[in-house]
Structure formats: structure tokens, C-alpha cells
Design an enzyme around this catalytic site. Structure first.
Site, PDB file in Angstrom:
ATOM      1  N   SER A  99      30.450 -22.710-111.144  1.00 57.80           N
ATOM      2  CA  SER A  99      29.007 -22.506-111.008  1.00 57.80           C
ATOM      3  C   SER A  99      28.373 -23.663-110.234  1.00 57.80           C
ATOM      4  O   SER A  99      28.732 -23.902-109.091  1.00 57.80           O
ATOM      5  CB  SER A  99      28.390 -22.327-112.400  1.00 57.80           C
ATOM      6  OG  SER A  99      27.103 -21.771-112.325  1.00 57.80           O
ATOM      7  N   ASP A 142      29.889 -15.397-113.474  1.00 52.26           N
ATOM      8  CA  ASP A 142      29.959 -16.842-113.733  1.00 52.26           C
ATOM      9  C   ASP A 142      31.301 -17.271-114.338  1.00 52.26           C
ATOM     10  O   ASP A 142      31.722 -16.766-115.376  1.00 52.26           O
ATOM     11  CB  ASP A 142      28.824 -17.204-114.704  1.00 52.26           C
ATOM     12  CG  ASP A 142      28.562 -18.688-114.796  1.00 52.26           C
ATOM     13  OD1 ASP A 142      29.507 -19.475-114.635  1.00 52.26           O
ATOM     14  OD2 ASP A 142      27.400 -19.059-115.035  1.00 52.26           O
TER      15      ASP A 142
END
Length: 254
Positions: free
Chosen positions: A38, A150
Site C-alpha cells: 500500500s 490492498d
């Protein structure tokens, strides 16, 4: 000695990674391989591309929620990451792992198989965007036959992927959970719930690190407070300079 650096996810808190890297550079610590999830994948890729920590700060501080996301209004999520994609393509126009000056591993979650995937080659920007796509907030990214969200869901501090190829692994973790919590609205409840879930896999990942840099006071910032980027950057830098010395990053002979 080959040194690996694993950078956690953390939204705006990820700016602290750039401060940590600046401090490591000033201590003469040369990183050879990077991994990131991320926000960590953004900072890590920009550093591997050749940007200095101060340059990375200047780039990332422009990534406000309003500039980087766009309405999608699909079943998959409310927002797309088109703004982030455009910013990354501007900063790294080659859009290829081969353009990086050091190896980079980017963790993303393949949601159909329910497992983590580490991107290491091919197009760079789709891999980063995949790693940043928080479920139910951003639309999943369809890339190379997979559907990605994610990477923090499974591996928020991707240190294990570095262990076999590095002599020493440094983890930079920017996602502490504060004991003080005000459930003032649904957004902060969702954000805290996600942080708690992610923290479970982070504990395991820390076991693969020789040292973990975990700056204090980052828990007072929301994952979306990019307006506080300078303060977050300084916390990462000041904490690393204050609590570590060059010899802390050298393998013990014992």
C-alpha cells in the site's frame, strides 16, 4: 552485506517511511532490496526508481484524497484510484519494474484466490495501485488475470519475501494502534477495525525482521491526513535518528 527494507501500509502515515529512509541514508545504511504494501509500495517504488527521500515527500504530499480518487459508483467500491495512477505515471513514466534501480517487491491481495501476491516484474503502476486498493472504498484492480485489493489484508509488512535474499532485514512499520479511541463516526470505526485486523499479520511479519523501526505518535494521525505530511515525515526521521545508530543495522557475528 545485502540489506532489505520492508515498508508497511498505513495511508498518509506512510510518509513516515520517507523520513526513516532519510535517516538511514544519513547513517550510511545502503538498502539493496525493498518490499512494500500500500503506502509502503508507493514510497518504496519511488525510492527504488531513484528519488531522494525529500523528493518522495514532495511527490506524496500532493496525493490528497480529492486529487487522487475519483467516483466509480460500481458494485465493487465507491472510488477509483485514477488520480494516484496518473501521479505515479508522471513520476515514473517508464511504468516498468525494469526501470527501478534496485529490486522491488509489491504485496497485493488476490481476492478471488484469497492469497497474497508479490509483484516483481512487468508493469509497475498497476501493481502499486493494486496494493493500495482498500476493499469497499476503492474498486478492485483487474490485472494480469487476477483481481487485486490492498496487500495489507494478508501481508502489511512484507518482510518474509526478503528473508531468503537478504543478509539483514529492516522493517519500517507506520501503523500503530492507539489505546485512545473516540468512536465519533462510522469512518473512524471502520478505519480502526481494519487496522486491528491488519495488525495480526504484522506481528508475524515482524518475526522476519532483524530490526523494526516503529515511530511513536503516528497513531494520532488518520490514514487520510495527508495535510499533516510534513509532521509525519519528521516523526519518522527524528525517531530513527534518536533511537538507532549505524551499528544497529549490522549483522551480529553470534
Amino acid at each position: 552485506m545485502k540489506i532489505g527494507l520492508a515498508l508497511s501500509g498505513g495511508g498518509a502515515r506512510g510518509v513516515a517511511h520517507a523520513g526513516v529512509i532519510k535517516a538511514l541514508e544519513e547513517m550510511g545504511i545502503k538498502v539493496n532490496i525493498i518490499s512494500g504494501t500500500s503506502a509502503g509500495s508507493i514510497v518504496g517504488s519511488l525510492y527504488a526508481y531513484g528519488y531522494s527521500p525529500d523528493d518522495i515527500f514532495d511527490i506524496i504530499k500532493e496525493v490528497s484524497v480529492f486529487r487522487s480518487v475519483r467516483p466509480a459508483w460500481t458494485w465493487a467500491g465507491l472510488l477509483t484510484m485514477d488520480g494516484l495512477r496518473e501521479l505515479l505515471l508522471h513520476a515514473m513514466p517508464e511504468n516498468d519494474f525494469n526501470a527501478l534501480k534496485m529490486p522491488m517487491h509489491i504485496a497485493a491481495t488476490e481476492i478471488q484466490r484469497g492469497e497474497v501476491h508479490y509483484f516483481q516484474k512487468g508493469e509497475l503502476v498497476p501493481a502499486i495501485v493494486s496494493s493500495c486498493s482498500v476493499p469497499a472504498v476503492f474498486s478492485p484492480v483487474s490485472y494480469n488475470g487476477g483481481l487485486y485489493v490492498d496487500g495489507g489484508l494478508i501481508d502489511n509488512l512484507p518482510s518474509k519475501v526478503l528473508k531468503d535474499t537478504c543478509d539483514y532485514v529492516i522493517g519500517s512499520h507506520c501503523n500503530p494502534i492507539s489505546r485512545d479511541f473516540d468512536a465519533r463516526n462510522l469512518r473512524v470505526v471502520i478505519e480502526r477495525s481494519l487496522l486491528m485486523a491488519i495488525n495480526a499479520n504484522t506481528k508475524q511479519s515482524k518475526m522476519f525482521c532483524d530490526v523494526v523501526i516503529e515511530p511513536k505518535n503516528l497513531d494520532k494521525f488518520s490514514s487520510f491526513e495527508i495535510a499533516k505530511a510534513k509532521e509525519i515525515f519528521d516523526i519518522g526521521y527524528d525517531y530513527t535518528r534518536k533511537h538507532f545508530k549505524p551499528e544497529d543495522f549490522r549483522k551480529s557475528s553470534s
